[in-house]
Motif scaffolding. Structure first.
Motif, PDB file in Angstrom:
ATOM      1  N   SER A  56       0.788  -1.201   0.021  1.00 13.77           N
ATOM      2  CA  SER A  56       0.007  -0.019   0.127  1.00 13.77           C
ATOM      3  C   SER A  56       0.819   1.210   0.253  1.00 13.77           C
ATOM      4  N   TYR A  57       0.310   2.397  -0.316  1.00 13.37           N
ATOM      5  CA  TYR A  57       1.035   3.571  -0.351  1.00 13.37           C
ATOM      6  C   TYR A  57       1.370   4.097   1.125  1.00 13.37           C
ATOM      7  N   LYS A  58       0.807   3.588   2.100  1.00 23.52           N
ATOM      8  CA  LYS A  58       1.022   4.172   3.339  1.00 23.52           C
ATOM      9  C   LYS A  58       2.595   4.262   3.943  1.00 23.52           C
ATOM     10  N   SER A  83      -3.664   2.019  14.102  1.00 24.26           N
ATOM     11  CA  SER A  83      -3.981   1.496  12.852  1.00 24.26           C
ATOM     12  C   SER A  83      -4.680   0.324  12.818  1.00 24.26           C
ATOM     13  N   ASN A  86      -2.924  -0.770   7.086  1.00 26.33           N
ATOM     14  CA  ASN A  86      -1.912  -0.739   6.125  1.00 26.33           C
ATOM     15  C   ASN A  86      -0.949   0.514   6.852  1.00 26.33           C
ATOM     16  N   HIS A  87      -1.411   1.434   7.578  1.00 27.32           N
ATOM     17  CA  HIS A  87      -0.504   2.436   8.139  1.00 27.32           C
ATOM     18  C   HIS A  87       0.383   1.608   9.180  1.00 27.32           C
ATOM     19  N   GLY A  90       2.885   0.185   7.243  1.00 24.91           N
ATOM     20  CA  GLY A  90       3.847   1.236   6.676  1.00 24.91           C
ATOM     21  C   GLY A  90       4.941   1.623   8.068  1.00 24.91           C
ATOM     22  N   PRO A 156      -1.865   8.824  10.621  1.00 22.49           N
ATOM     23  CA  PRO A 156      -1.765   7.911   9.397  1.00 22.49           C
ATOM     24  C   PRO A 156      -2.234   8.920   8.255  1.00 22.49           C
ATOM     25  N   TYR A 157      -2.700  10.174   8.242  1.00 17.57           N
ATOM     26  CA  TYR A 157      -2.873  11.057   7.275  1.00 17.57           C
ATOM     27  C   TYR A 157      -3.037  12.492   7.395  1.00 17.57           C
ATOM     28  N   VAL A 162       3.380  13.513   6.407  1.00 19.70           N
ATOM     29  CA  VAL A 162       2.502  12.430   5.782  1.00 19.70           C
ATOM     30  C   VAL A 162       1.981  12.662   4.555  1.00 19.70           C
ATOM     31  N   GLN A 166       3.061  10.901   0.923  1.00 20.53           N
ATOM     32  CA  GLN A 166       1.949  10.481  -0.014  1.00 20.53           C
ATOM     33  C   GLN A 166       2.221  10.964  -1.347  1.00 20.53           C
ATOM     34  N   SER A 316      -4.647   1.515  -4.621  1.00 19.27           N
ATOM     35  CA  SER A 316      -4.039   1.909  -3.551  1.00 19.27           C
ATOM     36  C   SER A 316      -3.576   0.719  -2.527  1.00 19.27           C
TER      37      SER A 316
END
Length: 422
Positions: A56-58, A83, A86-87, A90, A156-157, A162, A166, A316
């Motif tokens: 994943s992109y995380k 999380s 995915n985070h 990562g 996470p975002y 971050v 991304q 993703s």
């Protein structure tokens, strides 16, 4: 600082982040997909974020935030996150790479597969703590521990570093496209908004002619609702089936970028249809996608007339637990109209069941049958599932049931009833 200067500084930061990422993994491929291109009569390119080391992109955002935190305060070697998937993976991978300690809080209900993968990526560098039945409880515990332990919380975002990490996905896309090719549309999934906010800023600066489409699951359209309201909103209820993108509220910082887009730029896709896309990509292309990873591909159906256009869809994530495959196939069949569930009122007399079975065609199969005979009544209730070779065959069965005078209730699309008895 004026907007032009701010944009240039952001681009420079993303370029530095991209260079640093090469220590962890090579750019994920941007692949033209012949099957989807032929299906839609367009030039469809897939950015395969499902092919990062953690699928994943995380990893982009987590590693960039950790790298910059260590550069700012090298003595701070403990990181914390909350999380369910995915985070966590990562951050675990980043901890192993940078030699830092990670404490990862995950809900008690997290599937074992995700816990094991997180432990695999982090190894001895991470400790996993299972806390809370719901993510809000997990997040609260993580933040409390972080304050008590004087550790660094890795969101996470909703954090600038971050978002910057991304956004490296966007730079890779623009560098990987054939010379002279400018995409007409960039389609990407939205969860908390870190990826989409970063990509929006990259394309505004480097490819302003490219239109952007954001994709959310029907069970968690937090960006769509916020844009419709003209302000951030928190959803009262979220369907967690698309666990990588089902977020009740867009990140505050991310909405600062995404809040300028019209609500019409957000595509909301139904979960059952998304399952059909997952099965399609697995069976035809051999690509394993998690629900969030299939969002952008599924949204191609809703983009209007795209014939002849060049479209990039961000894939993703590919962290799919195959224990979920029966549910995904079930939901896909229901969306395609090939599987129906009925509660049938059947006379309690010899031959009644045979009369019903005679209504089935050569492409129809009984997938579920439960009958409770009550001796004090003339009729009994039957839960029956019928799987057909096509939606037309399924409709024909129902037409024959009507013509024969059977009494029934179609519960196929009743989410409450099917969740309890199917």
């Amino acid at each position: 600082m004026d907007s032009a200067t701010e944009s240039q500084e952001f681009l420079a930061g993303v370029d530095q982040a991209r260079a640093a990422l090469r220590e962890l993994f090579e750019p994920t491929p941007l692949q033209r997909n012949d099957y989807l291109s032929a299906k839609y009569g367009a030039d469809i390119w897939l950015k395969r974020e499902d092919l990062t080391p953690v699928r994943s992109y995380k990893l982009r955002g987590a590693s960039n935030a950790m790298r910059k935190a260590l550069a700012d305060r090298p003595e701070r070697r403990r990181f914390v996150c909350a999380s369910a998937g995915n985070h966590a993976q990562g951050m675990a991978y980043a901890c192993a790479h940078f030699g830092t300690e990670g404490v990862i809080f995950m809900p008690v209900t997290t599937p074992k597969q995700k816990i094991d993968k997180t432990r695999h990526f982090g190894g001895p560098a991470v400790e996993i703590r299972l806390v809370g039945d719901y993510f809000d409880d997990t997040l609260s515990a993580a933040r409390k521990f972080c304050a008590e332990a004087d550790a660094m919380f890795l969101p996470p975002y909703d954090a600038a570093d971050v978002i910057e990490g991304q956004a490296t996905c966007g730079l890779e896309i623009l560098d990987q496209l054939p010379p002279g090719v400018t995409p007409d549309l960039l389609v990407m999934p939205v969860g908390g908004g870190g990826l989409s906010a970063g990509m929006a800023r990259i394309f505004a600066a480097r490819s302003p002619a490219t239109g952007l489409r954001f994709v959310e699951p029907m069970g968690g359209p937090s960006l769509k609702r916020a844009l419709e309201a003209g302000k951030l909103v928190t959803l009262d209820k979220v369907d967690n089936f698309v666990d990588g993108a089902a977020v009740a509220r867009i990140g505050d910082l991310n909405f600062g970028t995404l809040g300028t887009f019209p609500a019409e730029d957000v595509v909301v896709v139904p979960e059952d249809r998304l399952c059909g896309t997952m099965v399609e990509m697995l069976n035809i292309e051999g690509v394993v996608l998690e629900p969030a990873g299939a969002l952008a591909i599924d949204a191609l159906r809703d983009l209007g007339e795209i014939s002849g256009k060049t479209i990039v869809a961000v894939v993703s994530g590919g962290n799919f637990d195959f224990e979920r495959l029966p549910e995904v196939k079930e939901r896909a069949l229901r969306w395609e109209g090939k599987k129906k569930y009925f509660i049938l009122r059947l006379p309690q007399r010899p031959g009644a069941l045979r009369e019903f079975l005679n209504l089935l065609g050569p492409d129809d199969d009984i997938a579920r049958f439960e009958y409770l005979k009550k001796s004090a009544r003339n009729f009994g209730s039957v839960l029956i599932g019928i799987e057909s070779g096509s939606s037309a065959s399924a409709d024909a069965v129902r037409a024959r049931m009507d013509a024969a005078g059977f009494t029934y209730i179609d519960i196929t699309d009743d989410a409450v009833i099917t969740s309890l008895i199917v």
